[in-house]
Structure formats: structure tokens, C-alpha cells
Design an enzyme around this catalytic site. Structure first.
Site, PDB file in Angstrom:
ATOM      1  N   LYS A   1       0.821  -1.217   0.000  1.00  0.00           N
ATOM      2  CA  LYS A   1       0.000   0.000   0.000  1.00  0.00           C
ATOM      3  C   LYS A   1       0.861   1.277   0.000  1.00  0.00           C
ATOM      4  O   LYS A   1       2.075   1.225   0.271  1.00  0.00           O
ATOM      5  CB  LYS A   1      -0.928  -0.037   1.227  1.00  0.00           C
ATOM      6  CG  LYS A   1      -1.968  -1.159   1.167  1.00  0.00           C
ATOM      7  CD  LYS A   1      -2.934  -1.085   2.355  1.00  0.00           C
ATOM      8  CE  LYS A   1      -3.995  -2.165   2.291  1.00  0.00           C
ATOM      9  NZ  LYS A   1      -4.972  -2.073   3.411  1.00  0.00           N
TER      10      LYS A   1
ATOM     11  N   TYR B   1     -12.576  -1.981  -3.446  1.00  0.00           N
ATOM     12  CA  TYR B   1     -13.039  -2.031  -2.051  1.00  0.00           C
ATOM     13  C   TYR B   1     -14.562  -1.890  -1.940  1.00  0.00           C
ATOM     14  O   TYR B   1     -15.061  -1.539  -0.868  1.00  0.00           O
ATOM     15  CB  TYR B   1     -12.337  -0.946  -1.230  1.00  0.00           C
ATOM     16  CG  TYR B   1     -10.953  -1.357  -0.759  1.00  0.00           C
ATOM     17  CD1 TYR B   1     -10.766  -2.475   0.060  1.00  0.00           C
ATOM     18  CD2 TYR B   1      -9.820  -0.615  -1.095  1.00  0.00           C
ATOM     19  CE1 TYR B   1      -9.517  -2.855   0.497  1.00  0.00           C
ATOM     20  CE2 TYR B   1      -8.556  -0.979  -0.652  1.00  0.00           C
ATOM     21  CZ  TYR B   1      -8.415  -2.102   0.147  1.00  0.00           C
ATOM     22  OH  TYR B   1      -7.168  -2.472   0.597  1.00  0.00           O
TER      23      TYR B   1
ATOM     24  N   ASN C   1      -2.012   0.306   6.731  1.00  0.00           N
ATOM     25  CA  ASN C   1      -1.457  -0.919   7.311  1.00  0.00           C
ATOM     26  C   ASN C   1      -0.608  -1.722   6.319  1.00  0.00           C
ATOM     27  O   ASN C   1      -0.488  -2.939   6.416  1.00  0.00           O
ATOM     28  CB  ASN C   1      -2.572  -1.762   7.944  1.00  0.00           C
ATOM     29  CG  ASN C   1      -3.652  -2.152   6.948  1.00  0.00           C
ATOM     30  OD1 ASN C   1      -3.547  -1.855   5.765  1.00  0.00           O
ATOM     31  ND2 ASN C   1      -4.686  -2.816   7.432  1.00  0.00           N
TER      32      ASN C   1
ATOM     33  N   HIS D   1      -2.250  -5.392   1.551  1.00  0.00           N
ATOM     34  CA  HIS D   1      -3.541  -6.065   1.360  1.00  0.00           C
ATOM     35  C   HIS D   1      -3.262  -7.510   1.006  1.00  0.00           C
ATOM     36  O   HIS D   1      -2.290  -7.794   0.307  1.00  0.00           O
ATOM     37  CB  HIS D   1      -4.336  -5.424   0.204  1.00  0.00           C
ATOM     38  CG  HIS D   1      -5.473  -6.292  -0.265  1.00  0.00           C
ATOM     39  ND1 HIS D   1      -6.711  -6.262   0.330  1.00  0.00           N
ATOM     40  CD2 HIS D   1      -5.536  -7.260  -1.228  1.00  0.00           C
ATOM     41  CE1 HIS D   1      -7.494  -7.156  -0.262  1.00  0.00           C
ATOM     42  NE2 HIS D   1      -6.810  -7.773  -1.214  1.00  0.00           N
TER      43      HIS D   1
ATOM     44  N   GLU E   1      -9.614 -10.895  -7.573  1.00  0.00           N
ATOM     45  CA  GLU E   1      -8.693  -9.761  -7.415  1.00  0.00           C
ATOM     46  C   GLU E   1      -7.503  -9.862  -8.380  1.00  0.00           C
ATOM     47  O   GLU E   1      -7.059  -8.851  -8.930  1.00  0.00           O
ATOM     48  CB  GLU E   1      -8.224  -9.686  -5.957  1.00  0.00           C
ATOM     49  CG  GLU E   1      -9.363  -9.301  -5.015  1.00  0.00           C
ATOM     50  CD  GLU E   1      -8.998  -9.368  -3.537  1.00  0.00           C
ATOM     51  OE1 GLU E   1      -9.876  -9.078  -2.707  1.00  0.00           O
ATOM     52  OE2 GLU E   1      -7.847  -9.703  -3.192  1.00  0.00           O
TER      53      GLU E   1
HETATM   54  P1  ADP Z   1      -7.940  -6.648   5.813  1.00  0.00           P
HETATM   55  O1  ADP Z   1      -7.131  -5.713   4.929  1.00  0.00           O
HETATM   56  O2  ADP Z   1      -7.148  -7.126   6.983  1.00  0.00           O
HETATM   57  O3  ADP Z   1      -8.594  -7.767   5.042  1.00  0.00           O
HETATM   58  P2  ADP Z   1     -10.565  -5.369   5.899  1.00  0.00           P
HETATM   59  O4  ADP Z   1     -10.880  -6.142   4.662  1.00  0.00           O
HETATM   60  O5  ADP Z   1     -11.522  -5.482   7.040  1.00  0.00           O
HETATM   61  O6  ADP Z   1      -9.124  -5.769   6.462  1.00  0.00           O
HETATM   62  O7  ADP Z   1     -10.423  -3.829   5.557  1.00  0.00           O
HETATM   63  C1  ADP Z   1      -9.824  -3.401   4.354  1.00  0.00           C
HETATM   64  C2  ADP Z   1      -8.908  -2.260   4.658  1.00  0.00           C
HETATM   65  O8  ADP Z   1      -9.690  -1.157   5.131  1.00  0.00           O
HETATM   66  C3  ADP Z   1      -7.892  -2.490   5.789  1.00  0.00           C
HETATM   67  O9  ADP Z   1      -6.747  -3.192   5.371  1.00  0.00           O
HETATM   68  C4  ADP Z   1      -7.575  -1.064   6.203  1.00  0.00           C
HETATM   69  O10 ADP Z   1      -6.682  -0.435   5.289  1.00  0.00           O
HETATM   70  C5  ADP Z   1      -8.943  -0.415   6.098  1.00  0.00           C
HETATM   71  N1  ADP Z   1      -9.685  -0.455   7.367  1.00  0.00           N
HETATM   72  C6  ADP Z   1     -10.259  -1.533   7.949  1.00  0.00           C
HETATM   73  N2  ADP Z   1     -10.858  -1.216   9.121  1.00  0.00           N
HETATM   74  C7  ADP Z   1     -10.675   0.132   9.272  1.00  0.00           C
HETATM   75  C8  ADP Z   1     -11.058   1.089  10.280  1.00  0.00           C
HETATM   76  N3  ADP Z   1     -11.759   0.723  11.345  1.00  0.00           N
HETATM   77  N4  ADP Z   1     -10.669   2.373  10.101  1.00  0.00           N
HETATM   78  C9  ADP Z   1      -9.964   2.766   9.007  1.00  0.00           C
HETATM   79  N5  ADP Z   1      -9.580   1.920   8.026  1.00  0.00           N
HETATM   80  C10 ADP Z   1      -9.917   0.612   8.144  1.00  0.00           C
HETATM   81 MG    MG Z   2     -10.043  -7.699   3.542  1.00  0.00          MG
END
Ligand code: ADP
Ligand code: MG
Length: 140
Positions: A11, A51, A114, A117, A128
Site C-alpha cells: 500500500k 473495495y 497498514n 492487502h 482480485e
Molecule cells: P484486511 O485488509 O485485513 O482484510 P478489511 O478487509 O476489514 O481488512 O479492511 C480493508 C482495509 O480497510 C484495511 O486493510 C484497512 O486499510 C482499512 N480499514 C479496515 N478497518 C478500518 C477502520 N476501522 N478504520 C480505518 N480503516 C480501516
Molecule cells: Mg479484507
């Protein structure tokens, strides 16, 4: 166990801090093979569609803005149990909850920024991968 392919994104927070190589080393050290990779600037349309599953979540708009705030590296990873293995190497979504030694524990800036992905299922991995790569770009 089967050889699988999963989809990964390094990212913008990570590309900005020049962490592409460090993250790729984690993937390779843990047995995943990078069988396709390219650095791209995602468009808003692309990020929104990617997303879409989170469209109703309060962070959706910010997440889309973040994902287009700089270059990303999109990848196809191959290996035994690649989908689950990559999720383990990545660590929990929130770096505060991520296990020691995971990419997110060591590199993530926040729950949003974070660093990586990874697909959450084999079915989504296929969707994807096809969203960003043509078959001829993936060299196993
Ligand atoms: P993951 O990436 O671990 O699969 P999710 O699919 O739940 O997590 O969420 C997609 C992305 O959205 C996350 O990697 C993060 O960048 C963002 N995200 C998730 N939860 C939050 C939150 N509570 N606040 C801000 N950004 C979030
Ligand atoms: Mg996810």
C-alpha cells in the site's frame, strides 16, 4: 495442502517509506513466490471498485483516498496454502492486534495505513488477480 495463488498489494504508506524490498523479503522468506508484480498508481474508479465490499463502512471514503494517495505494488503470490499463509505473514488488520514478526506489526502506521492487502479467500483471490493482471503477466 495445495499450491494456491493469492493477490497482494503493497500500500501507499509502505511504497512511500521505500519498504517494497523489505516486505517482499518477508513474503519470500516465508515460502511465497512473487509470480507477478507491478507498481501502479490506482485510479479512484479502480480503488472504489476494488473495495466495493466496504462501501457501506464509515471508513470507505478515506480508504479509497488513501489507496490513491501514492503508488502501490500489486502482486500475485504463489505457494502452499498461499491465501492463508499470506494472511498470517501480514498479521491482523489493526497493527496493535498483529502478532510479533508480522508485516503489519513491524511496518504498519495505523489500522488504515497498514502497509499490505491480502485476499481473504481463494475465490476472492481469483477475482482480485483478474482485476489487475492478465494471464500472460503471471509467470509461475
Ligand atoms: P484486511 O485488509 O485485513 O482484510 P478489511 O478487509 O476489514 O481488512 O479492511 C480493508 C482495509 O480497510 C484495511 O486493510 C484497512 O486499510 C482499512 N480499514 C479496515 N478497518 C478500518 C477502520 N476501522 N478504520 C480505518 N480503516 C480501516
Ligand atoms: Mg479484507
Amino acid at each position: 495442502m495445495a499450491i494456491e495463488r493469492t493477490f497482494s498489494i503493497i500500500k501507499p504508506d509502505a511504497t512511500k517509506r521505500n519498504l517494497t524490498g523489505a516486505i517482499n523479503a518477508r513474503l519470500e522468506e516465508n515460502g511465497l513466490r512473487i509470480v507477478a508484480q507491478k507498481r501502479i498508481q490506482m485510479t479512484e474508479t479502480q480503488a472504489k471498485k476494488f473495495y466495493e465490499v466496504h462501501a457501506a463502512r464509515p471508513f470507505y471514503g478515506e480508504l479509497v483516498s488513501f489507496m490513491i494517495s501514492g503508488p502501490v505494488v500489486v502482486q500475485v503470490l504463489e505457494g502452499e496454502n498461499a491465501v492463508l499463509k499470506n494472511r498470517e505473514i501480514m498479521g491482523a488488520t489493526n497493527p496493535n492486534d498483529a502478532a510479533a514478526g508480522t508485516i503489519r506489526k513491524d511496518f504498519a502506521e495505523s489500522i488504515e495505513a497498514n502497509s499490505v492487502h491480502g485476499s481473504d479467500s481463494l475465490e476472492n483471490a481469483a477475482i482480485e488477480i483478474a482485476y489487475f493482471f492478465s494471464g500472460t503477466e503471471i509467470i509461475g
